[in-house]
Design an enzyme around this catalytic site. Sequence first.
Site, PDB file in Angstrom:
ATOM      1  N   SER A   4      -6.982   1.905   4.731  1.00 56.13           N
ATOM      2  CA  SER A   4      -6.278   0.775   4.117  1.00 56.13           C
ATOM      3  C   SER A   4      -5.532   1.184   2.847  1.00 56.13           C
ATOM      4  O   SER A   4      -4.917   0.334   2.201  1.00 56.13           O
ATOM      5  CB  SER A   4      -7.274  -0.328   3.780  1.00 56.13           C
ATOM      6  OG  SER A   4      -8.160   0.091   2.768  1.00 56.13           O
TER       7      SER A   4
ATOM      8  N   THR B 226      -6.980  -2.250   1.045  1.00 49.87           N
ATOM      9  CA  THR B 226      -6.668  -2.251  -0.387  1.00 49.87           C
ATOM     10  C   THR B 226      -7.878  -1.951  -1.261  1.00 49.87           C
ATOM     11  O   THR B 226      -9.010  -2.199  -0.878  1.00 49.87           O
ATOM     12  CB  THR B 226      -6.117  -3.643  -0.828  1.00 49.87           C
ATOM     13  OG1 THR B 226      -5.109  -4.051   0.058  1.00 49.87           O
ATOM     14  CG2 THR B 226      -5.593  -3.650  -2.234  1.00 49.87           C
TER      15      THR B 226
ATOM     16  N   THR C  43      -2.682   0.085  -2.130  1.00 48.01           N
ATOM     17  CA  THR C  43      -2.872  -0.329  -0.733  1.00 48.01           C
ATOM     18  C   THR C  43      -1.831   0.271   0.203  1.00 48.01           C
ATOM     19  O   THR C  43      -0.752   0.663  -0.250  1.00 48.01           O
ATOM     20  CB  THR C  43      -2.756  -1.867  -0.617  1.00 48.01           C
ATOM     21  OG1 THR C  43      -3.188  -2.286   0.665  1.00 48.01           O
ATOM     22  CG2 THR C  43      -1.342  -2.348  -0.833  1.00 48.01           C
TER      23      THR C  43
ATOM     24  N   ARG D 185       7.986  -4.839   4.328  1.00 41.73           N
ATOM     25  CA  ARG D 185       7.142  -5.932   3.811  1.00 41.73           C
ATOM     26  C   ARG D 185       6.353  -5.434   2.601  1.00 41.73           C
ATOM     27  O   ARG D 185       5.731  -4.379   2.633  1.00 41.73           O
ATOM     28  CB  ARG D 185       6.190  -6.404   4.899  1.00 41.73           C
ATOM     29  CG  ARG D 185       5.201  -7.503   4.465  1.00 41.73           C
ATOM     30  CD  ARG D 185       3.872  -6.943   4.017  1.00 41.73           C
ATOM     31  NE  ARG D 185       2.853  -7.971   3.821  1.00 41.73           N
ATOM     32  CZ  ARG D 185       1.646  -7.745   3.314  1.00 41.73           C
ATOM     33  NH1 ARG D 185       1.310  -6.533   2.925  1.00 41.73           N
ATOM     34  NH2 ARG D 185       0.782  -8.714   3.175  1.00 41.73           N
TER      35      ARG D 185
ATOM     36  N   THR E 179      -7.894  -8.495  -3.130  1.00 40.78           N
ATOM     37  CA  THR E 179      -7.655  -7.889  -1.823  1.00 40.78           C
ATOM     38  C   THR E 179      -7.674  -9.029  -0.807  1.00 40.78           C
ATOM     39  O   THR E 179      -8.360 -10.026  -1.011  1.00 40.78           O
ATOM     40  CB  THR E 179      -8.733  -6.848  -1.455  1.00 40.78           C
ATOM     41  OG1 THR E 179     -10.018  -7.480  -1.462  1.00 40.78           O
ATOM     42  CG2 THR E 179      -8.763  -5.688  -2.427  1.00 40.78           C
ATOM     43  N   GLY E 180      -6.928  -8.867   0.264  1.00 44.68           N
ATOM     44  CA  GLY E 180      -6.908  -9.904   1.295  1.00 44.68           C
ATOM     45  C   GLY E 180      -5.501 -10.308   1.667  1.00 44.68           C
ATOM     46  O   GLY E 180      -4.570  -9.509   1.546  1.00 44.68           O
TER      47      GLY E 180
HETATM   48  N1  ASP Z   1      -3.500  -7.662  -0.107  1.00 46.20           N
HETATM   49  C1  ASP Z   1      -3.007  -6.572   0.686  1.00 46.20           C
HETATM   50  C2  ASP Z   1      -1.672  -6.913   1.224  1.00 46.20           C
HETATM   51  O1  ASP Z   1      -1.451  -8.056   1.558  1.00 46.20           O
HETATM   52  C3  ASP Z   1      -3.852  -6.233   1.818  1.00 46.20           C
HETATM   53  C4  ASP Z   1      -5.302  -6.214   1.534  1.00 46.20           C
HETATM   54  O2  ASP Z   1      -5.746  -6.508   0.483  1.00 46.20           O
HETATM   55  O3  ASP Z   1      -6.036  -5.843   2.396  1.00 46.20           O
HETATM   56  O4  ASP Z   1      -0.869  -6.032   1.370  1.00 46.20           O
END
Ligand code: ASP
Length: 406
Positions: free
Chosen positions: A88, A242, A260, A270, A293-294
């Site tokens: 990730s 991330t 990330t 993106r 994260t998320g």
């Molecule tokens: N927040 C990160 C993103 O949207 C991904 C993640 O945290 O897993 O790129």
Amino acid sequence: MDRRKFISGVALTSAGLAAGGAAQNESTSKQSKTVTEAVGPKKAVIISKNTGMQGSDGAYELLRRGHDTLDAVLWVLRAQEDDPNDDSVGLGGLPNEDGEVELDACVMHGPTRRGGSVGGVRNIKNVSAVARLVMERTNHVMLVGEGAQKFAVAHGFPKENLLTEHSRKTWLLWKETMSNQDSWGPGISDPNWKPPVPVPSGTPQALQQKIDHMYEVAADLGIAPEDRMKAISRVLNPPTGTIHCSVVNEKGEMSGGTTTSGLAWKLSGRVGDSPIIGAGCFTDQDVGSAGATGSGEENIKIAGAHTIVENLRKGMSPQEAGMDALRRIARNHNNDMNKLRFLEMVFYVLRKDGAYAGVSLWSHGPTGKPRNFHVNDGTKRLENCTALFQGSAIEWPPILQPATGK
Ligand code: ASP
């Protein structure tokens, strides 16, 4: 304008600037006095995503030796960027839909009240260090794409292939079996969005057939038997990943950073929340530091990290500050659980006095384990997050494992 007027104008302007400059210096030195007079915790505190356990000891040792809090943050982030098994972040990060690894990162340095960020960077592994250099060696805050890569190369970062064999094969598995489920077309924020029919068409038998088929394709692609179900999971539920890390030392000096490879199979170009200062990370030396994260798109829309730090400033506890941000995400979807079950969010919150919290939208991750986060205040450990909702965002494993002998 005649010469005399021009010269006196210049003189006036210079005098004004000099006076303004003096005033400014005075206020800056007052400001930095406030900053260094910040009341710190009894012990330095590091918080991060659970994967930060890997770099935790080294980072804490840096703090013990008096290094800057941003050095400690970058130590934690770098350990994941260098690790090919963390898919990730950095090397080995899962790629976008074209099979290209594109990385995002940002950092903030509390004592100097500065920030730097890079987005959509290809072929450079340690993007958190590049974000720091944007902060320290440019007059800008954010560089993206080719420009960010050129800047990194100019500063001696090697260009390297970040797509490991594991990530390439997982991407191929997605291409061959699930790439019709992509990010094109209206998304979850569209008022007419409907939850997808469970993969692939709703019946346990059909799902089992799909998994069996993917298992065969995974075998054909040379994915090792022990890795096949993980790869299938990655393809069915495009993972977010991330790492965020925030640090406060005993003097109360703070820094934060997030790095990330973003959402797997994202559209080329993106950029998520991670490099957005105020969303993926925000540090205010007077108050605290937070990161996320998320589901990046959700976090950007509530400026999550900034919202949390402002909540701390208003006197909320770290946990309340984070839960308020999570509730804003739920509110943005009218608390519709049919949508929220497809989202994930974890916030990491650290106050200047060392109080901290990890909060998550869901109590459990997709593998059924409780959501947790890493803390080191001299003792390295994982603690469970406080969750807004019980359960996990997406049901995994979906029903059955493939038949044995495949
Ligand atoms: N927040 C990160 C993103 O949207 C991904 C993640 O945290 O897993 O790129």
